[in-house]
Enzyme design. Structure first.
Site, PDB file in Angstrom:
ATOM      1  N   ARG A 136       0.811  -1.231   0.000  1.00 17.75           N
ATOM      2  CA  ARG A 136       0.000   0.000   0.000  1.00 17.75           C
ATOM      3  C   ARG A 136       0.839   1.274   0.000  1.00 17.75           C
ATOM      4  NH1 ARG A 136      -3.058  -3.332   3.597  1.00 17.75           N
ATOM      5  NH2 ARG A 136      -4.991  -4.017   2.599  1.00 17.75           N
ATOM      6  N   LYS A 158       2.229  11.163 -11.423  1.00 20.27           N
ATOM      7  CA  LYS A 158       1.424  10.253 -12.238  1.00 20.27           C
ATOM      8  C   LYS A 158       2.216   8.970 -12.491  1.00 20.27           C
ATOM      9  CE  LYS A 158      -1.755  12.997 -15.064  1.00 20.27           C
ATOM     10  NZ  LYS A 158      -2.118  13.295 -16.462  1.00 20.27           N
ATOM     11  N   GLU A 200       7.648  17.828 -25.148  1.00 16.85           N
ATOM     12  CA  GLU A 200       7.051  18.142 -23.850  1.00 16.85           C
ATOM     13  C   GLU A 200       7.505  19.508 -23.339  1.00 16.85           C
ATOM     14  OE1 GLU A 200       4.644  16.664 -22.541  1.00 16.85           O
ATOM     15  OE2 GLU A 200       4.694  14.518 -22.944  1.00 16.85           O
ATOM     16  N   LYS A 242       5.116  23.056 -14.460  1.00 23.73           N
ATOM     17  CA  LYS A 242       4.396  21.862 -14.012  1.00 23.73           C
ATOM     18  C   LYS A 242       4.184  21.898 -12.502  1.00 23.73           C
ATOM     19  CE  LYS A 242       3.750  17.005 -14.752  1.00 23.73           C
ATOM     20  NZ  LYS A 242       4.117  15.794 -15.532  1.00 23.73           N
ATOM     21  N   GLU A 252      -5.643  16.013 -11.054  1.00 23.81           N
ATOM     22  CA  GLU A 252      -6.211  16.277 -12.373  1.00 23.81           C
ATOM     23  C   GLU A 252      -7.732  16.356 -12.361  1.00 23.81           C
ATOM     24  OE1 GLU A 252      -4.098  15.051 -16.294  1.00 23.81           O
ATOM     25  OE2 GLU A 252      -5.719  13.612 -16.028  1.00 23.81           O
ATOM     26  N   ARG A 256      -5.018  20.698 -14.087  1.00 20.60           N
ATOM     27  CA  ARG A 256      -3.893  19.870 -14.501  1.00 20.60           C
ATOM     28  C   ARG A 256      -4.100  19.257 -15.888  1.00 20.60           C
ATOM     29  NH1 ARG A 256      -0.424  15.500 -10.883  1.00 20.60           N
ATOM     30  NH2 ARG A 256       0.899  14.794 -12.602  1.00 20.60           N
ATOM     31  N   ASN A 260      -1.988  18.082 -20.788  1.00 21.78           N
ATOM     32  CA  ASN A 260      -2.196  17.069 -21.808  1.00 21.78           C
ATOM     33  C   ASN A 260      -2.434  17.667 -23.193  1.00 21.78           C
ATOM     34  OD1 ASN A 260      -2.068  14.526 -20.296  1.00 21.78           O
ATOM     35  ND2 ASN A 260      -3.857  15.333 -19.226  1.00 21.78           N
ATOM     36  N   HIS A 263      -2.050  15.509 -26.230  1.00 22.59           N
ATOM     37  CA  HIS A 263      -1.999  14.117 -25.798  1.00 22.59           C
ATOM     38  C   HIS A 263      -3.221  13.294 -26.210  1.00 22.59           C
ATOM     39  CE1 HIS A 263       1.336  15.676 -23.532  1.00 22.59           C
ATOM     40  NE2 HIS A 263       1.574  14.526 -22.944  1.00 22.59           N
ATOM     41  N   HIS A 267      -2.024  10.086 -27.790  1.00 26.18           N
ATOM     42  CA  HIS A 267      -2.259   8.759 -27.226  1.00 26.18           C
ATOM     43  C   HIS A 267      -2.981   7.854 -28.216  1.00 26.18           C
ATOM     44  CE1 HIS A 267      -1.903  10.106 -22.714  1.00 26.18           C
ATOM     45  NE2 HIS A 267      -0.741  10.060 -23.349  1.00 26.18           N
ATOM     46  N   HIS A 280       6.668   8.467 -27.489  1.00 22.77           N
ATOM     47  CA  HIS A 280       5.602   9.279 -26.891  1.00 22.77           C
ATOM     48  C   HIS A 280       5.722  10.743 -27.305  1.00 22.77           C
ATOM     49  CE1 HIS A 280       2.720  10.803 -24.030  1.00 22.77           C
ATOM     50  NE2 HIS A 280       3.640  11.569 -23.459  1.00 22.77           N
TER      51      HIS A 280
END
Length: 375
Positions: A136, A158, A200, A242, A252, A256, A260, A263, A267, A280
Site C-alpha cells: 500500500r 502520475k 514536452e 508543471k 487532475e 492539470r 495534456n 496528448h 495517445h 511518446h
C-alpha cells in the site's frame, strides 16, 4: 519558485544545482536540476531511511549509470538491489510491473524499502506504480535520464502502465520523495529521443507561458546541440510550470488537464499504431499540431498560431503528419481517453497564447482536422 546553490559541500561541485520545489503539504519534494548530480554525495542525502534500496532500470540505461548510482547509495542502505527491465514502451505492462513486485516479495522487502527509478518515462511510471501498490505504498525516487522524463513524466506523481485498449489507463497518483535530473545523462540520448523530449518542453509555452514559447523558438538550435545552459533553463522552466499546475490540482480534477495538450490525439496515435512504433514525444508533437488546428477551427486562435506551432515542431525534428488510422478508429481510441466524459471527447485547446482550456468538439470538426493531417 527556483533557488540555486553551488554544491560547494559536495566532493564534485560540477556547477550550480537548481532546485524546483513541488508544494503538496506532507507530500512536498524537490526537483534537483544540474550537471554531475549522480556523482555528488549531497544529491543522495536526506532521503528516506531503510535497510534496502532497489534500483529499477532497463537494459539500455543500466550499463551506463547503474554502477554509479549503486555506489552512491551503498553508504546509505545495507542492501542495494537492481531490477533490470526490457527497454521500450511495449514493455510498460503487467509483466514488467510484476517483475518489480516479484523481486520485492522474493527479497522480503518491507514497507520502508526505497525504490529508485533510473531511466526514462517508462521506467519512472512503472517504478512509481509499483511503489504505490507494494504494501500500500513504499517511498520512491525519480532519477530521470531522458529529456522527456526530466521535464514531464518524472514530475507530478502520475504513475501507470499501458493496456492494449488505452495508454496509461491503469495507475495511481503517487508522489516521489525527490527527482534527480542530472543534465549530463542527456549526453547519452539518441537524437530521436532528444527530439521527443523537446515536444514536452514546447507544450508548456502555448498552455502557460507565451514568453517561454518565444524563448524556445529563439534557442531551439542550442537545445538540439545539447547546450547545457539552454537545457538547464528549459528543464527548470518546464518543471516550474508543471510544479505550479500540480500544486493547484494534484489529481487532475481540473487545471492539470492542460498539461495534456496534444496528448488526446497523441495517445490515439500510440495506441492505434502499437506501443513503441512512435515515441511518446513524437506522438505528442504531432498531436499538438492537430490540437492547434482544432483550436483554430473552433475560432479560439488565429491561423498564424497553427503555422507557428507547425513550424516549431517540425524544426524540432518531430512529425507534423499523423498516420492514417481512419477517422472512426481515431474517434474510438480518443473516447477511451481519461479526459472523456460520458463518451464525449474532451480536448485541451489553446484559448489565447499562454492559456489553455478543455473543450468538446463535434465529431465532424475533429474529422476535418484528421483528414487535413493524416497521411
Amino acid at each position: 519558485m527556483m533557488t540555486e546553490h553551488d554544491g560547494n559541500n559536495d566532493d564534485l561541485s560540477g556547477g550550480p544545482v537548481r532546485v524546483v520545489p513541488i508544494a503538496l503539504d506532507e507530500r512536498s519534494y524537490d526537483i534537483l536540476i544540474g550537471p554531475a548530480l549522480l556523482d555528488r554525495p549531497a544529491t543522495w542525502q536526506g532521503l528516506p531511511k531503510a535497510a534496502a534500496a532497489v534500483i529499477v532500470s532497463n537494459e539500455t540505461i543500466a550499463p551506463l549509470f547503474l554502477a554509479r548510482v549503486r555506489a552512491q547509495l551503498a553508504p546509505h542502505y545495507a542492501r542495494v538491489d537492481a531490477v533490470i527491465l526490457s527497454d521500450g514502451e511495449r514493455y510498460k505492462d503487467w509483466d514488467s510491473l510484476n517483475r518489480i513486485v516479484d523481486h520485492l516479495l522474493a527479497t522480503a522487502s518491507d514497507r520502508k524499502t526505497v525504490l529508485f527509478a533510473l531511466g526514462g518515462g517508462v521506467v519512472g511510471d512503472m517504478t512509481g506504480f509499483a511503489a504505490a501498490i507494494y504494501m500500500r505504498g513504499v517511498p520512491f525516487v525519480q532519477v530521470p535520464t531522458t529529456l522527456l522524463a526530466q521535464v514531464d513524466s518524472s514530475v507530478g506523481g502520475k504513475t501507470a502502465i499501458n493496456h492494449p485498449l488505452g495508454k496509461n489507463m491503469l495507475g495511481a497518483f503517487y508522489q516521489p520523495a525527490r527527482v534527480i535530473a542530472d543534465l549530463d545523462t542527456l549526453d547519452s540520448l539518441p537524437p530521436r529521443e532528444l527530439a521527443a523530449g523537446l515536444a514536452e518542453i514546447i507544450k508548456y509555452g502555448p498552455i502557460a507561458d507565451a514568453e517561454f514559447l518565444s524563448w524556445i523558438e529563439a534557442n531551439l538550435d542550442a537545445l538540439l546541440a545539447r547546450d547545457k545552459a539552454a537545457l538547464a533553463h528549459a528543464v527548470q522552466r518546464s518543471c516550474e510550470i508543471k510544479a505550479w499546475v500540480v500544486g493547484q490540482d494534484e489529481r487532475e480534477s481540473g487545471l492539470r488537464a492542460i498539461l495534456n495538450f496534444g496528448h488526446t490525439f497523441g495517445h490515439a496515435i500510440e495506441t492505434g499504431l502499437g506501443y513503441g512504433e512512435w515515441l511518446h514525444g513524437e506522438a505528442v508533437g504531432c498531436g499538438m499540431v492537430l490540437a492547434s488546428d482544432l483550436s483554430v477551427r473552433l475560432g479560439l486562435m488565429p491561423p498564424e498560431f497553427l503555422t507557428r506551432m507547425r513550424k516549431l515542431i517540425e524544426r524540432a525534428g518531430l512529425p507534423v503528419r499523423a498516420p492514417r488510422l481512419g477517422v472512426e478508429r481515431y474517434l474510438e481510441l480518443m473516447r477511451v481517453d481519461k479526459k472523456s466524459e460520458g463518451g464525449e471527447i474532451r480536448f485541451v485547446v489553446i484559448e489565447g497564447l499562454g492559456r489553455a482550456g478543455m473543450r468538446g468538439a463535434p465529431d465532424a470538426l475533429v474529422a476535418e482536422v484528421l483528414d487535413a493531417y493524416c497521411d
